[in-house]
Every structure is written in structure tokens, then in C-alpha cells.
Motif scaffolding. Structure first.
Motif, PDB file in Angstrom:
ATOM      1  N   TYR A 516       0.733  -1.283   0.275  1.00 18.36           N
ATOM      2  CA  TYR A 516      -0.387   0.131  -0.402  1.00 18.36           C
ATOM      3  C   TYR A 516       1.087   1.314  -0.152  1.00 18.36           C
ATOM      4  O   TYR A 516       2.045   0.967  -0.011  1.00 18.36           O
ATOM      5  N   HIS A 527      -8.254   2.576  -1.195  1.00 15.24           N
ATOM      6  CA  HIS A 527      -8.930   1.408  -1.333  1.00 15.24           C
ATOM      7  C   HIS A 527      -9.190   1.334  -2.198  1.00 15.24           C
ATOM      8  O   HIS A 527      -9.490   1.689  -3.673  1.00 15.24           O
ATOM      9  N   CYS A 528      -9.506  -0.056  -2.471  1.00 13.74           N
ATOM     10  CA  CYS A 528     -10.385  -0.835  -3.378  1.00 13.74           C
ATOM     11  C   CYS A 528     -11.737   0.004  -3.271  1.00 13.74           C
ATOM     12  O   CYS A 528     -12.703   0.053  -1.797  1.00 13.74           O
ATOM     13  N   ASP A 532     -13.322  -3.605   1.715  1.00 14.50           N
ATOM     14  CA  ASP A 532     -12.117  -2.073   2.686  1.00 14.50           C
ATOM     15  C   ASP A 532     -10.976  -3.060   2.421  1.00 14.50           C
ATOM     16  O   ASP A 532     -10.170  -3.197   3.358  1.00 14.50           O
ATOM     17  N   VAL A 533     -10.192  -2.571   1.331  1.00 16.09           N
ATOM     18  CA  VAL A 533      -8.464  -3.398   1.382  1.00 16.09           C
ATOM     19  C   VAL A 533      -8.571  -1.979   0.425  1.00 16.09           C
ATOM     20  O   VAL A 533      -8.269  -1.065  -0.191  1.00 16.09           O
ATOM     21  N   ALA A 534      -6.556  -2.221   1.204  1.00 14.76           N
ATOM     22  CA  ALA A 534      -6.041  -1.225   0.557  1.00 14.76           C
ATOM     23  C   ALA A 534      -5.232  -1.940  -0.835  1.00 14.76           C
ATOM     24  O   ALA A 534      -5.127  -3.410  -1.041  1.00 14.76           O
ATOM     25  N   CYS A 546      -6.608  -5.004  -6.720  1.00 15.84           N
ATOM     26  CA  CYS A 546      -7.245  -5.177  -5.126  1.00 15.84           C
ATOM     27  C   CYS A 546      -6.771  -6.831  -5.147  1.00 15.84           C
ATOM     28  O   CYS A 546      -7.150  -6.974  -6.366  1.00 15.84           O
TER      29      CYS A 546
END
Length: 812
Positions: A516, A527-528, A532-534, A546
Motif C-alpha cells: 500500500y 482503497h478498492c 475494504d482493503v488497500a 485489489c
């Protein structure tokens, strides 16, 4: 007669069809049948059961056709499907979809058929309707895909609808078999020229077409050296063209004939054991054979490089000589290429390989060769468990601890090791589990007497296990620590190895360039949009990706929060490591092994061969480099970020970290000299490091077992994880809370949650989890599974919860 038929849909209960009288003689369990569900949707299903009781709740439809002369799967496979569906809380249709090659699951294609009574007057039609009507008049039938090609448009349904309304055509649903055998053109000499005098006369009196003469001479040479000649071989050898070969065929000097051939070439069938076991291996082999007399399952716990594979080969030899079949399971495709070469050396054409990199036609051919007993040993990843063995004697589950044996998505979420053990009970086969770092559950079953246990405690050739050095990255100053991938200490070790012509493996469990990036001014992280992810930056494609949903985004140069163009790259993936190594070690040959770099069918094998042959000095990779690969010239392994392995929010975190580090360290010093392992991390006080340094599995197991018992985790309990998914956060919160409230009156003491998982949104679906830790009481566990399935049905009857997806995962 009635047939319970499995179709490849997630139906909670198998549907029943009636068997017409003219099909009753050929209908039997295991054959495919053509059936209609609903108005006109056709499926190829598999008969699970024949009986004489008509369903009371509905009127049955007739089976349309029986598609196979003999069953394509055996009763044992049907029992395995049923067990997987019941144990892992899925449907037999989902198991069927996972188990069968695509070509056995026929496709339902829409076909347009001309209405002969409509005539040929199409003057009232518009231009698009006219084109299709004319084509139908000529061809009589058109597939929807052909209609799209004719109109150069994907949207042909309105046009088709109008033709149907005008009674110019009607729709026929047909099931189409998509498998096609491979045909090869063979070249033969016309029998009249088999007389040497006639052939000599032909060659001596040849006056024209010198190229054809060269081609004929090339054919005669190949015929003498190979016996049979194929068209591609002949054209390549003689550097000739199709036209020249056609000229000889037209003159009837050479004859061309098409023959059906296997896509996968076979070696000669032979058993050739050309090695001697060491004393320790000999004892392990004899002990394993003895344990299998009293137990159906035996664990071979051998340290890394102890030669477990040679013990497996001796066990396999015994089974082959009895005429039985062997399934050899591996966790990853990456391992198959190296192991297959070793097994082929000893068992030749008795060996087959099966995994997802094969195309569907190849899978069908392997399937049929296993079913008819032609292949005695099958090497494959977890899907190989579903193959139609007709006389299975032994299942070897190598690296049995590996998490890749557990299927995650889609259903069935089964564990191949546990399913293999069940399958062995219904086929009267034996199971050998092998690992240097057995799973806690498996070792617990050994010490409690359920499984046999054989220990192989010394490395082949008497070499010591590698020494371990812990490198404290806290000792580097702040700025240096932030940018350092290879510490000065590890750099010295690498230089030392390279100077004596040894190879190095570096392990980092993150792919991509940087996991990230963060805005230096305000701390914003890309973020995507769906998860809920970097986002991870991949430098090769210059895109952000992602790793949960696979979505790609353009590289971000300005912060979307404050507009700053100052970003810090946080942490490092295998791509960045590869780039930095090329700068630090400009004379070294460096390669990367991760899912991005080995995508092709033969990419794994090519990279492994290059490393084996010494064409690569430093191999950097993810978990792929950990799993059982055997490289004799590696004397240094570096774990670049051990902290990332020790900080997962999972009750198995210590087990997984111990297994990964111990396994990757086992790649070092496998021949001639003791290897070295360097582990870089911040948390140098972690208690796991002490047992890792001493390669002390038993101390790790005792400590881990105490913790599991204290907190009632497996092997002292059975777990069922329920994941709830919905695109609206309030709906998924309410659904998970409602479900937990329904469970509490009966299973209250065993429930944890509802709770947000670490990643609480994937593919634009919000997630909530409920975990059940149940006592090891089979009646209670099966009762709980039924209760959960009933409550899922009840929840979906509520309008507000109808679109909430519930995913049960047993033994997570």
C-alpha cells in the motif's frame, strides 16, 4: 421406475424424474441423463439412485435420454459426493459442478429451427429479420451465436422474438456434447510400393517434381527410424509444404489417414526402483507398512530433506505390484512438475497427472484412462480426489498440513485431506499423510491413537538441519529501517553464498510492488471501491490492484483527500524485492516465483528447471517457494518480513507461522553442506522463535495444544463459521444478529459473534461472521448443521433478508 438425479445446481434436495420404459434397461446409477427442469431448461444430470416410489409432492417429468452406455463415475464417487455435501453443508449439485470436467457438464444451447410451413415469402420483414430468415431457410437451424455473427450484434433477441411471433421459426433447446477427440493425420506408403522392386523402379524413373522426391525420401527415412510417420513430423523433417504432400497423395504414392490419438503422450509402462534406502528410511518404510495393517491412516512425520518421497515410492511400488491404483495428492500445482519427473523415472507410463492447468479435453482423456485402469498412479492437486478410481489401494497426502488443501470459494468448501481419509474408508484403501510440520489436528490424532505415527528424524545423507539467525531490524536507524528490504547482515550472507556458487531463496508472503501507499501529508491510502482493503501497486503493469476482487485501477499520483503528490511506499512485495536485488547484486541472475510470474501452463516447470540447472542465483517468491521443492544447491534462505506471518487475527496464526518458516528453511542445505536461514523481524522476543531455532516441533505442539485446550479450539472442538453477505450494511447487521438470536437458545454457550471480520467488505458486499465452537459430539454437530440449514431457509422467507447470502464453512 424413478430416478433421483443430481444436476449441477445448488438445489438443497435432489429432484426426481420418471424413467420411461424404453430407457429402463440402460438407466443405472452413475450414468448421465438428459432432463428438463422448469419449462424448457435442459441439464445433463447424473443418476444417483433408482427406485419405485413416486414423489408425493409433485408430478414427475420423464428423463429424455440416457447419454452414456456405461457409468462415468462409480458408486464410491457418489458416496463421496453425498458425504461432502452433508459434512460441509453444501449441495450435491455443487459437488458435481466441482468434481466433473466441464465437458461432462453439457451446455444447454438455444437453437432456432425454421418453420417449414411458413414458406419463403419474407417481403414483409425488416432488414435484420430478413437476414436471419434467409439464413434459416438455407441452413434449417441457427444457433444464437451464429445469429449474433450474422447481424454483427450481441443484441439479437428482439429480432428473434419477432421471427418467433411471426411463426417463421421456433426455438429448440439442445444439449450439446463439447468434448472432441484429437485426430492426427498419419502418412502411409501405398501397399503396392512395399515391393522393393516397384519402389526402386518408381525412384529411378522419377523425372519431375524434385521437391516431392525429397519429401518421399524423407518419409522413407522416418519410416525406417520411427515405424510410424505423422503428417506434422514429415513436413517438419523434410521442410516441405502441404501442397507437395497433397501431390504425392493425389498420385496415390502416399496415403493419408486420420486416427484418434491421446493428447497426453505416454511413456513405457515399467517399474524401476534404482535407489537404496538409508537405514532410517528403510525403518520408516517398514514401520509405515506395519502401522497400516492396524490403522487406515498413518502419518509419516519426517524432517525436511529426510527423503519422505523415497519412502512413498517404495509404498507405491508395493501397491502397483498388487495391480491397484494410487492417488498422490499435493497442495500446489507448482510442486507437481518436480515430483512428476521423479515418479516417471521409477514408474514410467503408469503415472498420470491431473490439475487445473490442463485444458478440458486433456482432463477427459486422463479421466477415462483412470476409469479403465490404464493409469496406476495419479498425481494431482485437491480436485484429483474426484477422479473415477476403479481399484484404489493407497492415497498419499504429501505436505498434509498445507492450507491449500482447504477449498475456500466457491462451495464445496471441503478439506481434501479429510475427504481423502473418508474416501479411503469406502474404497478399502490406506492413507499415508506426510509432513515435516504436521497440522496440530493430525498430530493430535496420532498421539491419541486414532492414526499410526512414524518418525523420520534425520536428513538424508546425515546432514544437520539448517542453522537459524534472527536479524533484529529495530537496530537499523529509522530512515534506513523504513527503506531496507535486505539488511546488511543478510546482504553479507547472500554475497558469501554467491561467492561459492551457491543459490539463495528469499521468501516474502506478499506479491506486487508495494502492498500500500500512503499520502505523506494527510495519511490517505488508496482503497478498492468494492472491498475494504488497500490497493497493491504492481510496477510491471503500472496499475493498482485489489488482491480480493481482482479489480485494477490506474496508478494514483495525487491524493484524493488533500491533493498532495507526496506518497510514501509502505512495505514491499516480491516485485519490489526483485527490483532492489537487481541493484544490490548486479552480477546475480534473479528470478521471481509468484502467481503473477508463473501464469502459463508450463511456467512453473520452466522456472523450477532453470533454478535446478543453476541458471538462477537468487529466487524470490511467495508461499510457492516454501512447499516441498527440492533444490540441492541452495545453502541460504532469507525470510524478509517474519512479523507479517506472526500478526494474523486467527487462532492458527502460530501454527501457520511455524509451518511456513520451518518449511522454507528446509529448502536450505539439502545436499553436501549445512544450510543457513536468516529471519528478519521486529518482534525478536516472540516465543515461537525459540522452537524454530531448535527445529523443535514437539515443544511447539505441546505449547499450542495447551492454548487450544484453554480456549476450546480444535482439536478439542468442531468449528462452523457462518459468513453473512449483503450490499447494505444495516441489512447484514440485522440478519447476522437475528440469526445469532435464533441459535442462542440451543447453542448459546458455543457462539461467538456476530462480529466484523478483518476485511469487512469484499466485492461490494458487507460481511459479518458468527462462529460456533461445538463439542466433538457427532450427534450434536450434525444436529447443529441441520438446525443452521433450517434457519437459513426461515431467514430467506423474510422479505428483508431474502437477498442475504449465508456461507457455512465447516472446520475453518
Amino acid at each position: 421406475m424413478y430416478a433421483e438425479v443430481i444436476i449441477p445446481l445448488a438445489l438443497p434436495k435432489n429432484y426426481t424424474w420418471s424413467v420411461p420404459e424404453h430407457l429402463q434397461a440402460v438407466a443405472r446409477p452413475g450414468v448421465r441423463v438428459e432432463v428438463v427442469l422448469g419449462k424448457n431448461k435442459k441439464y445433463a444430470g447424473i443418476i444417483r439412485l433408482l427406485h419405485n416410489e413416486a414423489p408425493s409432492a409433485y408430478e414427475t417429468k420423464d428423463i429424455l435420454n440416457v447419454l452414456d452406455a456405461t457409468p462415468i463415475i462409480y458408486q464410491e464417487q457418489l458416496k463421496l459426493w453425498q458425504w461432502i455435501a452433508e459434512y460441509y453443508m453444501c449441495t450435491e449439485g455443487e459437488v458435481m459442478a466441482a468434481a466433473l470436467p466441464a465437458h461432462f457438464k453439457l451446455s444447454s444451447e438455444t437453437v432456432l429451427v425454421i418453420n417449414e410451413e411458413a414458406g419463403d415469402d419474407f417481403s414483409q420483414l425488416d432488414n435484420e429479420e430478413f437476414i436471419l430468415a434467409e439464413a434459416l431457410l438455407i441452413k434449417k437451424e441457427l444457433r444464437m451465436s451464429e445469429a449474433q455473427e450474422l447481424l454483427e450484434s450481441a443484441d439479437v433477441y428482439p429480432v428473434v422474438r419477432r421471427l418467433i411471433d411471426n411463426k417463421i421459426c421456433f426455438v429448440w433447446e439442445s444439449l450439446k456434447e463439447t468434448y472432441s477427440p484429437r485426430l492426427e493425420t498419419y502418412v502411409r506408403l501405398n501397399p503396392v510400393y512395399e515391393d522393393e522392386s516397384r519402389l526402386a523402379d518408381l525412384l529411378n524413373n522419377w523425372t519431375k517434381a524434385p521437391k516431392q522426391m525429397e519429401l518421399l525420401l524423407g518419409y522413407l527415412h522416418l519410416l525406417k527410424t520411427q515405424g510410424e510417420v505423422t503428417k506434422p513430423e514429415l513436413l517438419k523433417k523434410s521442410n516441405a509444404s502441404d501442397a507437395q504432400l497433397k501431390g504425392l497423395a493425389d498420385k496415390e504414392i502416399l496415403l493419408l489417414e486420420k486416427r484418434r490419438v491421446d493428447r497426453i503422450k505416454s511413456l513405457a509402462k515399467e517399474v524401476k526402483i534404482d535407489f537404496e534406502l538409508s537405514d532410517a528410511q528403510q525403518n520408516a518404510w517398514l514401520q509405515t507398512s506395519e502401522k497400516l495393517r492396524d490403522h487406515s491412516v498413518c502419518l509419516l512425520h519426517g524432517v525436511t530433506s529426510s527423503g519422505k518421497t523415497l519412502v512413498y515410492i517404495k509404498l507405491i511400488e508395493e501397491v502397483i505390484r498388487l495391480g491397484k491404483q494410487v492417488l498422490y495428492l499435493l497442495p500446489e500445482i507448482a510442486l507437481t512438475s518436480q515430483i512428476i519427473r521423479r515418479l516417471e523415472k521409477h514408474f514410467g507410463g503408469y503415472i498420470g497427472i491431473y490439475h487445473s492447468k490442463f485444458n478440458q479435453n486433456e482432463r477427459i482423456e486422463i479421466w477415462n484412462r483412470i476409469k479403465n485402469g490404464d493409469l496406476k498412479v495419479v498425481l494431482g492437486a485437491r480436485s484429483a480426489l474426484f477422479l473415477p478410481f476403479n481399484d484404489l489401494g493407497l492415497i498419499v497426502v504429501d505436505e498434509e498440513h498445507d492450507t491449500s488443501y482447504k477449498q475456500q470459494d466457491p462451495a464445496p468448501r471441503y478439506h481434501a485431506r479429510d475427504a481423502a481419509i473418508y474416501f479411503a474408508t469406502i474404497t478399502n484403501a490406506k492413507v499415508v499423510l506426510g509432513s515435516a510440520t504436521p497440522s496440530v489436528d493430525t498430530y493430535f490424532n496420532c498421539v491419541s491413537g486414532k492414526y499410526g505415527l512414524v518418525e523420520l528424524t534425520e536428513r538424508y545423507g546425515g546432514l544437520n538441519l539448517p542453522s537459524m539467525e534472527v536479524i533484529d531490524v529495530k537496530q537499523l536507524n529509522g530512515k534506513q529501517a523504513e527503506k531496507t528490504i535486505v539488511s546488511p547482515s543478510l546482504e553479507r550472507h547472500i554475497n558469501n553464498s554467491l561467492s561459492v556458487k551457491k543459490q539463495v531463496i528469499l521468501f516474502q508472503n506478499r506479491r506486487g510492488y508495494t502492498p500500500y501507499q500512503v499520502c505523506q501529508v494527510c495519511g490517505w491510502i488508496p482503497h478498492c471501491r468494492n472491498c475494504d482493503v488497500a490497493l497493491t501497486f504492481h510496477k510491471k503493469t503500472h496499475k493498482l490492484q485489489c488482491h480480493y476482487c481482482g479489480q485494477h485501477y490506474p496508478q494514483v499520483h495525487t491524493c484524493q483527500a488533500c491533493g498532495s503528490d507526496k506518497f510514501l511506499q509502505r512495505n514491499f512485495g516480491t516485485e519490489k524485492i526483485e527490483e532492489q536485488l537487481e541493484e544490490q547484486f548486479p552480477d546475480a541472475r534473479i528470478a521471481r516465483m509468484d502467481i503473477d510470474s508463473v501464469r502459463g501452463k508450463h511456467a512453473h516447470d520452466n522456472l523450477i528447471r532453470s533454478f535446478e540447472q543453476g541458471k538462477v542465483d537468487i529466487l524470490v517468491g511467495t508461499q510457492m517457494v516454501v512447499k516441498g521443492l527440492d533444490f540441492e544447491n541452495v545453502d541460504l534462505v532469507g525470510v524478509l518480513d517474519a512479523d507479517s506471518l506472526l500478526n494474523f487475527a486467527d487462532y492458527r496464526v502460530n501454527e501457520r507461522a511455524f509451518q511456513l518458516i520451518e518449511q522454507v528453511s528446509g529448502r536450505a542445505g539439502r545436499k553436501l553442506s549445512q544450510g543457513k536461514v536468516a529471519i528478519q523481524l521486529v518482534n525478536t522476543k516472540h516465543p515461537l522463535l525459540k522452537v524454530l531455532k531448535e527445529h523443535d516441533y514437539l515443544s511447539f505442539f505441546d505449547t499450542e495444544l495447551d492454548g487450544r485446550k484453554k480456549f476450546f479450539y480444535p482439536p478439542f472442538s468442531r468449528t462452523i463459521l457462518l459468513t453473512f453477505k449483503h450490499k447494505l450494511k444495516p441489512v447484514v447487521d440485522e440478519a447476522a444478529a437475528w440469526f445469532a438470536d435464533e441459535l442462542r437458545p440451543v447453542y448459546g454457550p458455543y457462539i461467538i459473534g456476530p462480529a466484523e471480520p478483518v476485511v469487512n467488505r469484499i466485492r461490494d458486499q458487507f460481511l459479518r461472521e458468527v462462529l460456533l465452537k461445538l463439542p466433538k459430539d457427532s450427534n450434536m454437530v450434525s444436529g447443529c448443521k441441520k438446525f443452521i440449514l433450517d434457519k437459513i431457509a426461515a431467514m430467506h422467507s423474510e422479505k428483508k433478508f431474502r437477498s442475504v447470502v449465508v456461507l457455512p464453512d465447516v472446520d475453518r
